[in-house]
Scaffold this motif. Structure first.
Motif, PDB file in Angstrom:
ATOM      1  N   UNK A 100       0.824  -1.220   0.000  1.00 28.92           N
ATOM      2  CA  UNK A 100       0.000   0.000   0.000  1.00 28.92           C
ATOM      3  C   UNK A 100       0.854   1.266   0.000  1.00 28.92           C
ATOM      4  N   UNK A 101       1.950   1.232   0.783  1.00 29.44           N
ATOM      5  CA  UNK A 101       2.796   2.437   0.852  1.00 29.44           C
ATOM      6  C   UNK A 101       3.339   2.818  -0.520  1.00 29.44           C
ATOM      7  N   UNK A 102       3.674   1.792  -1.320  1.00 28.88           N
ATOM      8  CA  UNK A 102       4.214   2.064  -2.655  1.00 28.88           C
ATOM      9  C   UNK A 102       3.129   2.591  -3.586  1.00 28.88           C
ATOM     10  N   UNK A 103       1.942   2.043  -3.509  1.00 26.63           N
ATOM     11  CA  UNK A 103       0.852   2.538  -4.368  1.00 26.63           C
ATOM     12  C   UNK A 103       0.561   4.011  -4.041  1.00 26.63           C
ATOM     13  N   UNK A 104       0.547   4.323  -2.750  1.00 27.61           N
ATOM     14  CA  UNK A 104       0.305   5.718  -2.343  1.00 27.61           C
ATOM     15  C   UNK A 104       1.427   6.633  -2.832  1.00 27.61           C
ATOM     16  N   UNK A 105       2.651   6.120  -2.739  1.00 27.20           N
ATOM     17  CA  UNK A 105       3.830   6.914  -3.145  1.00 27.20           C
ATOM     18  C   UNK A 105       3.792   7.179  -4.657  1.00 27.20           C
ATOM     19  N   UNK A 106       3.453   6.139  -5.423  1.00 26.08           N
ATOM     20  CA  UNK A 106       3.336   6.307  -6.883  1.00 26.08           C
ATOM     21  C   UNK A 106       2.285   7.362  -7.221  1.00 26.08           C
ATOM     22  N   UNK A 107       1.142   7.269  -6.554  1.00 31.57           N
ATOM     23  CA  UNK A 107       0.052   8.218  -6.830  1.00 31.57           C
ATOM     24  C   UNK A 107       0.517   9.638  -6.539  1.00 31.57           C
ATOM     25  N   UNK A 108       1.257   9.761  -5.450  1.00 29.77           N
ATOM     26  CA  UNK A 108       1.757  11.077  -5.054  1.00 29.77           C
ATOM     27  C   UNK A 108       2.734  11.637  -6.090  1.00 29.77           C
ATOM     28  N   UNK A 109       3.659  10.797  -6.568  1.00 29.12           N
ATOM     29  CA  UNK A 109       4.628  11.263  -7.562  1.00 29.12           C
ATOM     30  C   UNK A 109       3.914  11.578  -8.879  1.00 29.12           C
ATOM     31  N   UNK A 110       2.931  10.768  -9.233  1.00 23.75           N
ATOM     32  CA  UNK A 110       2.155  11.044 -10.455  1.00 23.75           C
ATOM     33  C   UNK A 110       1.428  12.370 -10.347  1.00 23.75           C
ATOM     34  N   UNK A 111       0.921  12.664  -9.161  1.00 20.36           N
ATOM     35  CA  UNK A 111       0.156  13.902  -9.004  1.00 20.36           C
ATOM     36  C   UNK A 111       1.060  15.138  -9.113  1.00 20.36           C
ATOM     37  N   UNK A 112       2.370  14.938  -8.938  1.00 24.82           N
ATOM     38  CA  UNK A 112       3.323  16.051  -9.133  1.00 24.82           C
ATOM     39  C   UNK A 112       3.844  16.075 -10.569  1.00 24.82           C
TER      40      UNK A 112
END
Ligand SMILES: Cc1cc2nc3c(=O)[nH]c(=O)nc-3n(C[C@H](O)[C@H](O)[C@H](O)COP(=O)(O)O)c2cc1C
Length: 140
Positions: free
Chosen positions: A97-109
């Motif tokens: 889950x931490x990685x999925x959240x991290x990916x989403x965060x980087x994508x949003x930037x």
């Protein structure tokens, strides 16, 4: 020649092993690769890089390590748009889950994530280290 930075946090060495293998893969093409503990990285480290690998294990309850990595990721939000980036990290009992959240965060930037985040359970074995090398090659 491309400037590639591999920036990581690791508490017990598993993500550090991954980081070294990612750096290995990245340097196989003759690029200039620097392996950096996140405590020694700055916004400029990322801003001036052609491509970046970021590594952090799952900590807390499915979050990035909160003392150094979390504030660092927050600090680079403004310089990662369009930047080629790969994410990696070790985990224990979770489902990534931490990685999925991290990916989403980087994508949003607006980051240019070159692959799905590579997650490895606890200590990487030889096969996992090969996967890390292959991830690093994407940055070349
Ligand atoms: C304080 C703490 C919190 C952790 N939280 C999680 C978690 O939420 N999910 C998970 O899958 N693993 C969790 N782990 C396990 C680590 O992600 C795992 O041991 C990993 O291999 C550590 O990587 P490192 O050696 O690079 O520090 C936690 C470990 C510690 C010490």
């Amino acid at each position: 020649m491309k400037k590639i930075k591999v920036i990581y946090w690791s508490g017990t060495g598993n993500t550090e092993m991954m980081a070294k293998a990612v750096a290995d893969g990245a340097s196989s093409g003759g690029s200039v690769v620097e392996l950096i503990d996140v405590s020694k990285a700055s916004v400029d480290t990322v801003a001036h890089a052609d491509a970046v690998a970021l590594g952090c294990p799952s900590m807390g309850a499915e979050v990035l390590e909160e003392g150094e990595m979390e504030p660092f990721i927050e600090s680079i939000k403004g310089v990662v748009s369009g930047k080629p980036i790969v994410l990696f990290g070790s985990y224990g009992w979770g489902d990534g889950e931490w990685m999925r959240d991290w990916e989403a965060r980087m994508n949003s930037c607006g980051s240019n994530l070159l692959a799905d985040g590579l997650i490895i359970n606890e200590t990487p074995d030889a096969d996992a280290l090969e996967q890390c090398k292959d991830l690093g090659k994407l940055l070349r």
